[in-house]
Design a protein around this motif. Structure first.
Motif, PDB file in Angstrom:
ATOM      1  N   GLN A 151       4.319   5.604  -5.404  1.00  0.00           N
ATOM      2  CA  GLN A 151       4.274   5.670  -6.859  1.00  0.00           C
ATOM      3  C   GLN A 151       3.314   6.774  -7.323  1.00  0.00           C
ATOM      4  O   GLN A 151       3.637   7.543  -8.231  1.00  0.00           O
ATOM      5  CB  GLN A 151       3.850   4.316  -7.438  1.00  0.00           C
ATOM      6  CG  GLN A 151       3.867   4.292  -8.958  1.00  0.00           C
ATOM      7  CD  GLN A 151       3.486   2.917  -9.502  1.00  0.00           C
ATOM      8  OE1 GLN A 151       3.258   1.968  -8.750  1.00  0.00           O
ATOM      9  NE2 GLN A 151       3.418   2.820 -10.816  1.00  0.00           N
ATOM     10  N   GLN A 152       2.146   6.861  -6.670  1.00  0.00           N
ATOM     11  CA  GLN A 152       1.186   7.910  -7.026  1.00  0.00           C
ATOM     12  C   GLN A 152       1.771   9.306  -6.783  1.00  0.00           C
ATOM     13  O   GLN A 152       1.637  10.200  -7.620  1.00  0.00           O
ATOM     14  CB  GLN A 152      -0.113   7.753  -6.225  1.00  0.00           C
ATOM     15  CG  GLN A 152      -0.948   6.568  -6.642  1.00  0.00           C
ATOM     16  CD  GLN A 152      -2.129   6.336  -5.714  1.00  0.00           C
ATOM     17  OE1 GLN A 152      -2.215   6.923  -4.641  1.00  0.00           O
ATOM     18  NE2 GLN A 152      -3.044   5.475  -6.129  1.00  0.00           N
ATOM     19  N   GLU A 153       2.444   9.456  -5.650  1.00  0.00           N
ATOM     20  CA  GLU A 153       3.032  10.762  -5.346  1.00  0.00           C
ATOM     21  C   GLU A 153       4.189  11.086  -6.278  1.00  0.00           C
ATOM     22  O   GLU A 153       4.377  12.245  -6.654  1.00  0.00           O
ATOM     23  CB  GLU A 153       3.462  10.825  -3.880  1.00  0.00           C
ATOM     24  CG  GLU A 153       2.268  10.940  -2.947  1.00  0.00           C
ATOM     25  CD  GLU A 153       2.655  11.134  -1.490  1.00  0.00           C
ATOM     26  OE1 GLU A 153       3.862  11.156  -1.172  1.00  0.00           O
ATOM     27  OE2 GLU A 153       1.739  11.256  -0.666  1.00  0.00           O
ATOM     28  N   GLU A 154       4.960  10.076  -6.672  1.00  0.00           N
ATOM     29  CA  GLU A 154       6.039  10.312  -7.629  1.00  0.00           C
ATOM     30  C   GLU A 154       5.469  10.728  -8.982  1.00  0.00           C
ATOM     31  O   GLU A 154       6.005  11.629  -9.640  1.00  0.00           O
ATOM     32  CB  GLU A 154       6.930   9.071  -7.761  1.00  0.00           C
ATOM     33  CG  GLU A 154       7.855   8.875  -6.579  1.00  0.00           C
ATOM     34  CD  GLU A 154       8.690   7.598  -6.666  1.00  0.00           C
ATOM     35  OE1 GLU A 154       8.359   6.692  -7.464  1.00  0.00           O
ATOM     36  OE2 GLU A 154       9.682   7.514  -5.917  1.00  0.00           O
ATOM     37  N   GLU A 155       4.370  10.102  -9.393  1.00  0.00           N
ATOM     38  CA  GLU A 155       3.713  10.484 -10.649  1.00  0.00           C
ATOM     39  C   GLU A 155       3.162  11.903 -10.552  1.00  0.00           C
ATOM     40  O   GLU A 155       3.296  12.694 -11.486  1.00  0.00           O
ATOM     41  CB  GLU A 155       2.601   9.491 -10.986  1.00  0.00           C
ATOM     42  CG  GLU A 155       3.102   8.131 -11.420  1.00  0.00           C
ATOM     43  CD  GLU A 155       1.996   7.091 -11.545  1.00  0.00           C
ATOM     44  OE1 GLU A 155       0.803   7.421 -11.276  1.00  0.00           O
ATOM     45  OE2 GLU A 155       2.311   5.942 -11.904  1.00  0.00           O
ATOM     46  N   GLU A 156       2.552  12.220  -9.410  1.00  0.00           N
ATOM     47  CA  GLU A 156       2.035  13.571  -9.207  1.00  0.00           C
ATOM     48  C   GLU A 156       3.177  14.589  -9.203  1.00  0.00           C
ATOM     49  O   GLU A 156       3.080  15.661  -9.795  1.00  0.00           O
ATOM     50  CB  GLU A 156       1.250  13.671  -7.896  1.00  0.00           C
ATOM     51  CG  GLU A 156       0.648  15.045  -7.671  1.00  0.00           C
ATOM     52  CD  GLU A 156      -0.171  15.136  -6.403  1.00  0.00           C
ATOM     53  OE1 GLU A 156      -0.761  16.203  -6.180  1.00  0.00           O
ATOM     54  OE2 GLU A 156      -0.205  14.163  -5.627  1.00  0.00           O
ATOM     55  N   LYS A 157       4.284  14.232  -8.568  1.00  0.00           N
ATOM     56  CA  LYS A 157       5.458  15.113  -8.536  1.00  0.00           C
ATOM     57  C   LYS A 157       5.953  15.375  -9.955  1.00  0.00           C
ATOM     58  O   LYS A 157       6.251  16.516 -10.321  1.00  0.00           O
ATOM     59  CB  LYS A 157       6.559  14.474  -7.697  1.00  0.00           C
ATOM     60  CG  LYS A 157       7.850  15.253  -7.674  1.00  0.00           C
ATOM     61  CD  LYS A 157       8.932  14.485  -6.924  1.00  0.00           C
ATOM     62  CE  LYS A 157      10.290  15.125  -7.085  1.00  0.00           C
ATOM     63  NZ  LYS A 157      11.358  14.299  -6.547  1.00  0.00           N
ATOM     64  N   ARG A 206       4.203  15.164 -12.754  1.00  0.00           N
ATOM     65  CA  ARG A 206       3.212  16.012 -13.430  1.00  0.00           C
ATOM     66  C   ARG A 206       3.348  17.466 -12.988  1.00  0.00           C
ATOM     67  O   ARG A 206       3.326  18.383 -13.812  1.00  0.00           O
ATOM     68  CB  ARG A 206       1.790  15.529 -13.129  1.00  0.00           C
ATOM     69  CG  ARG A 206       1.304  14.408 -14.016  1.00  0.00           C
ATOM     70  CD  ARG A 206      -0.205  14.187 -13.884  1.00  0.00           C
ATOM     71  NE  ARG A 206      -0.660  14.047 -12.499  1.00  0.00           N
ATOM     72  CZ  ARG A 206      -0.685  12.931 -11.798  1.00  0.00           C
ATOM     73  NH1 ARG A 206      -0.263  11.809 -12.348  1.00  0.00           N
ATOM     74  NH2 ARG A 206      -1.133  12.904 -10.557  1.00  0.00           N
ATOM     75  N   ASN A 255       3.918   1.465  -1.101  1.00  0.00           N
ATOM     76  CA  ASN A 255       4.546   1.551  -2.419  1.00  0.00           C
ATOM     77  C   ASN A 255       3.599   2.177  -3.453  1.00  0.00           C
ATOM     78  O   ASN A 255       4.019   2.972  -4.294  1.00  0.00           O
ATOM     79  CB  ASN A 255       5.022   0.182  -2.899  1.00  0.00           C
ATOM     80  CG  ASN A 255       6.374  -0.187  -2.342  1.00  0.00           C
ATOM     81  OD1 ASN A 255       7.165   0.668  -1.973  1.00  0.00           O
ATOM     82  ND2 ASN A 255       6.639  -1.488  -2.259  1.00  0.00           N
ATOM     83  N   LYS A 256       2.317   1.800  -3.392  1.00  0.00           N
ATOM     84  CA  LYS A 256       1.327   2.386  -4.298  1.00  0.00           C
ATOM     85  C   LYS A 256       1.220   3.895  -4.054  1.00  0.00           C
ATOM     86  O   LYS A 256       1.165   4.683  -5.007  1.00  0.00           O
ATOM     87  CB  LYS A 256      -0.041   1.723  -4.106  1.00  0.00           C
ATOM     88  CG  LYS A 256      -0.131   0.324  -4.651  1.00  0.00           C
ATOM     89  CD  LYS A 256      -1.501  -0.280  -4.362  1.00  0.00           C
ATOM     90  CE  LYS A 256      -1.539  -1.744  -4.750  1.00  0.00           C
ATOM     91  NZ  LYS A 256      -2.822  -2.367  -4.392  1.00  0.00           N
ATOM     92  N   GLN A 257       1.172   4.290  -2.802  1.00  0.00           N
ATOM     93  CA  GLN A 257       1.087   5.718  -2.468  1.00  0.00           C
ATOM     94  C   GLN A 257       2.347   6.468  -2.941  1.00  0.00           C
ATOM     95  O   GLN A 257       2.260   7.566  -3.488  1.00  0.00           O
ATOM     96  CB  GLN A 257       0.900   5.906  -0.964  1.00  0.00           C
ATOM     97  CG  GLN A 257      -0.442   5.429  -0.462  1.00  0.00           C
ATOM     98  CD  GLN A 257      -0.529   5.431   1.072  1.00  0.00           C
ATOM     99  OE1 GLN A 257       0.452   5.696   1.762  1.00  0.00           O
ATOM    100  NE2 GLN A 257      -1.718   5.128   1.578  1.00  0.00           N
ATOM    101  N   GLU A 315       0.835  -1.200   0.000  1.00  0.00           N
ATOM    102  CA  GLU A 315       0.000   0.000   0.000  1.00  0.00           C
ATOM    103  C   GLU A 315       0.874   1.256   0.000  1.00  0.00           C
ATOM    104  O   GLU A 315       0.607   2.218  -0.731  1.00  0.00           O
ATOM    105  CB  GLU A 315      -0.946   0.021   1.212  1.00  0.00           C
ATOM    106  CG  GLU A 315      -2.078  -0.975   1.125  1.00  0.00           C
ATOM    107  CD  GLU A 315      -2.988  -0.714  -0.068  1.00  0.00           C
ATOM    108  OE1 GLU A 315      -3.408   0.451  -0.257  1.00  0.00           O
ATOM    109  OE2 GLU A 315      -3.254  -1.678  -0.815  1.00  0.00           O
TER     110      GLU A 315
END
Length: 118
Positions: free
Chosen positions: A34-40, A42, A30-32, A28
């Motif tokens: 990854q999401q924050e890295e993608e948001e960063k 963007r 790791n998913k968070q 969980e």
């Protein structure tokens, strides 16, 4: 000894369950991450795009401000020159009226000029 084996089995089951929960929490997390890295990523892209846009707008604004200042200067100079023309026209008109009056007096018949007021 069978009690000890049962207790050991219970501890083992709980230990496995705790380890599985830790793996689940890690997944969980790791998913968070990854999401924050993608948001960063963007957001960094958006910042780059907005920074470039801001730079273009600032350059355009600088050019427009310079042009407006030049127009203001031209308008002020033109108004000042126009006021001088108006003043000169007024002076010319006054001189012309005065000269016209003098010429009119000079061209009147002598008898009219020489008459005494009654």
């Amino acid at each position: 000894m069978s009690q000890q084996g049962a207790a050991l089995q219970t501890y083992n089951n709980e230990l496995v369950k705790c380890i599985e929960e830790l793996f689940f929490k890690r997944d969980e997390l790791n998913k968070q991450i990854q999401q924050e890295e993608e948001e960063k990523t963007r957001l960094q892209h958006d910042i780059r795009v907005l920074t470039e846009k801001l730079s273009r707008v600032c350059e355009s604004l600088d050019r427009r401000l310079t042009t407006r200042n030049e127009l203001d200067r031209t308008i002020a100079e033109t108004e000042a020159a126009y006021m001088k023309i108006l003043e000169s026209s007024q002076t010319l008109l006054s001189v012309l009226k005065k000269e016209t009056g003098n010429l009119t007096k000079a061209t009147e018949p002598r008898s009219t000029r020489d008459r005494l007021p009654m």
